[in-house]
Design a protein around this motif. Structure first.
Motif, short mmCIF file in Angstrom:
data_model
loop_
_atom_site.label_atom_id
_atom_site.label_comp_id
_atom_site.label_asym_id
_atom_site.label_seq_id
_atom_site.Cartn_x
_atom_site.Cartn_y
_atom_site.Cartn_z
N PHE B 183 0.80 -1.23 0.00
CA PHE B 183 0.00 0.00 0.00
C PHE B 183 0.84 1.28 0.00
CE2 PHE B 183 -2.92 -3.12 1.99
CZ PHE B 183 -3.84 -3.14 0.96
N SER B 184 2.05 1.20 0.56
CA SER B 184 2.85 2.42 0.59
C SER B 184 3.83 2.47 -0.57
CB SER B 184 3.62 2.52 1.90
OG SER B 184 2.74 2.62 2.96
N LYS B 186 4.19 0.23 -3.38
CA LYS B 186 3.69 -0.08 -4.72
C LYS B 186 2.56 0.87 -5.13
CE LYS B 186 4.44 -3.08 -7.99
NZ LYS B 186 5.78 -3.39 -8.48
N LEU B 187 1.56 1.01 -4.27
CA LEU B 187 0.39 1.79 -4.65
C LEU B 187 0.47 3.25 -4.20
CD1 LEU B 187 -2.27 -0.92 -3.75
CD2 LEU B 187 -1.46 -0.34 -6.01
N GLY B 188 1.29 3.50 -3.18
CA GLY B 188 1.47 4.87 -2.74
C GLY B 188 0.26 5.48 -2.05
N TRP B 189 -0.61 4.67 -1.50
CA TRP B 189 -1.83 5.20 -0.87
C TRP B 189 -1.56 5.79 0.51
CZ3 TRP B 189 -5.74 0.65 -1.97
CH2 TRP B 189 -5.96 0.59 -3.36
N PHE B 190 -0.60 5.16 1.24
CA PHE B 190 -0.38 5.57 2.62
C PHE B 190 1.09 5.96 2.82
CE2 PHE B 190 -3.97 2.62 2.84
CZ PHE B 190 -4.89 3.45 3.44
N TRP B 211 -4.50 10.12 9.26
CA TRP B 211 -3.91 9.64 8.02
C TRP B 211 -2.82 8.61 8.30
CZ3 TRP B 211 -3.95 8.58 3.26
CH2 TRP B 211 -2.83 8.66 2.45
N LYS B 212 -2.00 8.90 9.33
CA LYS B 212 -0.88 8.01 9.62
C LYS B 212 -1.29 6.80 10.44
CE LYS B 212 2.51 11.26 8.45
NZ LYS B 212 3.30 12.43 8.76
N THR B 214 -4.03 5.09 9.78
CA THR B 214 -4.86 4.19 8.98
C THR B 214 -4.19 2.85 8.70
OG1 THR B 214 -5.53 6.20 7.88
CG2 THR B 214 -6.39 4.14 6.99
N LEU B 215 -2.96 2.88 8.19
CA LEU B 215 -2.33 1.61 7.79
C LEU B 215 -2.05 0.69 8.99
CD1 LEU B 215 -1.67 0.23 5.18
CD2 LEU B 215 0.67 1.02 5.38
#
Lengths: 486, 351
Positions: B183-184, B186-190, B211-212, B214-215
């Motif tokens: 998520f961070s 590869k996808l850069g969402w978080f 925001w921080k 969430t993951l």
């Protein structure tokens, strides 16, 4: 209860177990795991734990590269490791004093970036005339006909390792050549920007398109691959062939891949596949040992406590409670950190000390019921001692239950060991999954996207855990008929 | 035995454990602390020699200097407790720890040297993360578990069981690393690191924290809810077979009411205990998970203390973990005894 009954019961139990599909799957997985762990030295590298921490041993491996099979899933393919021994090289002697060794290297279409580096080693030089020491020139002949002089007139001695990609002198020579071709300028080694040489990848541009008029720094930052056949040329000058002899028998030229083996490599170039396979040994041994020993201790403790009853029982249960209410991970970390050097035996011991309480409590409650049965009383009336009654009459009845507990507590022990190793509190002489993950964490592998370094050890832990959970729940189902209805 | 006596007995038991653990921690650390204390003392003595000592040497001669130095050394030894025998040092440290006097760290963390203040900053952060995660897990787990129990043997039930078994064998911190990769990276969402931005205040700070969080919360829920659902399912299946459920069914009560009104209430004592213990258990796992996410709570603090050899902070944190844990144990026992009167009779009837 006699041992014959136990045997009979066991047979019945086996038959029931055969009907549990998940349990059978678990047993199959377990057999595979044990086979893998046992054959680690033959599947991979012998004596890995002694080699794991010597960075010298891994010098000829590329650093932090993904596994080879990853090429199948990407359009941008990464070259594999190529090793040339004496038989793979062409050797000629243009004159008495000169030997030329050539290696053909194919950089096929569809691949991005050439090798990560080239290592040349294994010269054996006997020097009798120190004033005429042999020298070596190294060139790279590219498919576009250009020849890069990588090393000119370097003194050659035994044990010499020429390492293209790591040697700053070679990188400097290449930079001078690059500027000369692109801009037509001749520069000296003092004009070469040092940080470029030390920080940037200087091997990829050697295998990239270089034409007059292009920008040198752009080529270094963004090399366009030039495919075709390259030729690495080693020209060895031996001015006194009679006095100074050079043997090439052990010569080894390695074109480091940008992908490696089954599981890639870590930041020191260590083969992660080997680490993974060897890690299964520690994981299995620690997991099984810890759960086995703590189950046995818990069983004996619980049964003894129930059997003796009264004040002794009360005291023993208090001790049990004290252990159970100590928060184990912080204390484990503290003890590990304070003790400094930790062996695997010590880890097993620690995990056992903090892992027997639950089993003791359950087996106590089970033993309380068994204790009231008439044949125990009969045995006592016949004069059987406490030890005999506990060992021969009560414990055997708890055995099947014990197997389920052993299986179900393995995952916890495996995770606990991995957690301690992950924190860097592990046996430094062993290779474990937790330690591999620890190295990955300290080198921030996740932030760099080195998935091959992070995923496999965790999957290993998960598979070991799953194996025992499958077996354990199958056993539990057979032994707890209440759950079988569902 | 009445409820009050039962409670007193449990609390006394917890205090005894606290005493023993504190003693163990103190004993472990006195040796380590001695080394650092000695070097600190020697440093201070050297400092003294250079300033006050040099003056004495100049004005009163060598003999007076030696005497003064000896006195000064004794003073310092007393200050750093180097003159005491080992058992007394352990005893003193234990008493001080019990009185929440943890001392200071050698390097400032979160802008302060006082161990108590440092812990005060870190604790709410850990609580925020793990309480949020645990509450989501519990709601999701109970809901799914009840559903699986209602349709025992269905594809949903079996799928949930497999998922639960799989996640049971996963270390939470490894799942965190995996989620970071996906998520961070590869996808850069978080964000890759969950360290808070210290410059933000007010609403922007709240947004940054959420925001921080969430993951890490997602990771925790992912690993934990399967096991929860599975356990709830097993307890519920047992309860659904009881007679009073049959009676309720025969009365023609709606199924929703039977499940949530009757069965779940009957199954609540073990579930409540599980809730309390999972809140506690998460604190232990937090040490490594926070390290993976670079989340600035107690766990990462523990790690920093370990790395920098801050013995006082380590003792303080361990003491805090223990107090929290024991409080939870007592609370669980209280609730359990309250919900199920058989417990206090059964477990300690012969007290």
């Amino acid at each position: 209860m006699r041992w014959v009954d136990v045997k009979e019961g066991f047979k019945e139990f086996l038959q029931e177990f055969k009907r549990e599909k998940t349990g059978i799957l678990g047993v199959i997985l377990l057999v595979i795991l044990v086979l893998v762990a046992l054959s680690a030295p033959y599947l991979t590298i012998q004596d890995l734990p002694t080699k794991w921490r010597s960075s010298q041993y891994w010098e000829d491996n590329p650093k932090s590269v993904p596994p080879t099979w990853y090429n199948m899933f990407t359009s941008q393919k990464l070259v594999t490791q190529e090793i040339y021994h004496l038989n793979d090289l062409s050797i000629s002697h243009p004159s008495d004093t000169v030997t030329v060794i050539e290696a053909d290297y194919n950089f096929p279409e569809g691949y991005v970036g050439g090798p990560q580096g080239i290592n040349i080693r294994g010269f054996n030089v006997t020097v009798n005339s120190p004033y005429n020491t042999p020298t070596i020139d190294v060139y790279l002949l590219r498919p576009d006909g250009k020849e890069i002089p990588l090393l000119i007139g370097s003194q050659l001695s035994s044990g010499e390792v020429i390492s293209i990609g790591r040697d700053s002198k070679i990188s400097t020579n290449f930079y001078i050549w690059l500027v000369n071709v692109t801009e037509g300028r001749k520069i000296t080694m003092f004009d070469v920007p040092l940080q470029t040489i030390l920080i940037e990848d200087m091997v990829a541009p050697m295998f990239a398109r270089v034409e007059p008029g292009m920008n040198a720094s752009k080529i270094i930052k963004n090399p366009e691959p030039l495919h075709g056949t390259y030729k690495l040329i080693l020209r060895i000058n031996n001015p006194a062939p009679k006095d100074n002899q050079i043997s090439y028998d052990n010569l080894k030229v390695t074109f480091l891949g940008r992908s490696y083996g089954t599981m890639g490599t870590d930041y020191l170039g260590r083969d992660l596949w080997a680490g993974l396979i060897w890690g299964s040994r520690v994981s299995l041994t620690v997991g099984i040992l810890v759960s086995l020993i703590s189950t046995i201790i818990g069983l004996v403790y619980g049964v003894t406590s129930a059997y003796l009853g009264g004040l002794t029982d009360e005291a023993m249960m208090r001790v049990n409670e004290i252990f159970a209410t100590i928060p184990s991970l912080p204390i484990l970390i503290l003890i590990g950190a304070t003790a400094g050097h930790i062996t695997l035996t010590f880890i097993v011991l620690l995990l056992v000390i903090f892992g027997w309480m639950g089993i003791a409590r359950i087996s106590r409650s089970m033993a309380l019921q068994i204790k009231e049965q008439t044949y125990i009383e009969a045995a006592r009336a016949l004069g059987a001692g406490n030890g005999r009654i506990i060992l021969k009459h009560i414990l055997p009845q708890l055995l099947p239950y014990a197997f389920a507990v052993i299986a179900l507590s393995v995952p916890g022990a495996v995770i606990a060991e991995a957690s301690l190793s992950f924190l860097g509190i592990g046996d430094p002489t062993a290779v474990t999954w937790g330690q591999i993950l620890n190295a990955a964490q300290t080198q921030s592998a996740t932030n760099k996207g080195y998935w091959w370094w992070v995923l496999p050890p965790g999957f290993g832990i998960a598979i070991v855990g799953l194996t025992f959970v499958l077996i354990g729940t199958a056993l539990d189902k057979i032994l707890n008929p209440k759950l079988r209805k569902a | 035995m009445g409820y009050g006596r039962y409670l007193v007995f449990r609390i006394l038991n917890a205090l005894l454990v606290l005493l023993i653990v504190t003693f163990i921690i103190s004993a472990l650390f006195v040796k380590v602390a001695e080394k650092s204390n000695r070097s600190r003392m020697e440093e201070e003595l050297m400092q003294w020699e250079r300033t006050t000592g040099a003056q004495i040497k100049k004005s009163q001669g060598l003999e007076a200097f030696e005497q003064a130095k000896k006195a000064q050394k004794e003073l310092l030894e007393r200050k750093y407790e180097l003159n005491l025998p080992l058992w007394q040092k352990v005893f003193r440290k234990t008493v001080r720890t019990l009185k929440l006097d943890f001392g200071k760290t050698s390097m400032p963390i979160f802008g302060t040297n006082n161990v108590s203040d440092i812990i005060k900053v870190a604790v709410p952060r850990s609580v925020l993360l793990f309480t949020t995660a645990t509450i989501i897990t519990i709601i999701l787990g109970i809901f799914l578990g009840v559903r699986a129990a209602r349709h025992a043997g269905s594809a949903f039930d079996r799928g949930l069981s497999v998922f639960a078994l799989l996640t049971y064998s996963l270390p939470m911190w490894w799942t965190g690393m995996m989620f970071l990769l996906i998520f961070s990276y590869k996808l850069g969402w978080f964000p890759i690191s969950s360290l808070f931005d210290p410059q933000l205040t007010g609403w922007a700070h709240v947004k940054d924290v959420l925001w921080k969080l969430t993951l890490p919360v997602l990771t925790y829920v992912f690993v934990a809810f399967g096991g929860w659902a599975w356990t709830t399912r097993n307890i519920m299946i047992g309860t659904l077979q009881e007679d009073f459920i049959m009676a309720a069914k025969a009365k023609g009560l709606p199924e929703r009411k039977i499940i949530y009104g009757h069965a779940l209430r009957a199954a609540s004592p073990p579930i409540v205990t599980m809730i309390i213990f999972s809140l506690l258990g998460s604190l232990g796992g937090a040490i490594i998970s926070e390290l993976v996410f670079n989340y600035p709570g107690m766990g990462r603090l523990y790690w920093v203390a370990l790395q920098q050899n801050e013995t006082n902070l380590l003792i303080g944190l361990t003491y805090f973990f223990t107090v929290l844990y024991l409080a939870g144990v007592v609370l669980a026992d209280m609730v359990y005894g309250f919900l199920d009167p058989r417990v206090k009779v059964g477990a300690s009837a012969n007290m």
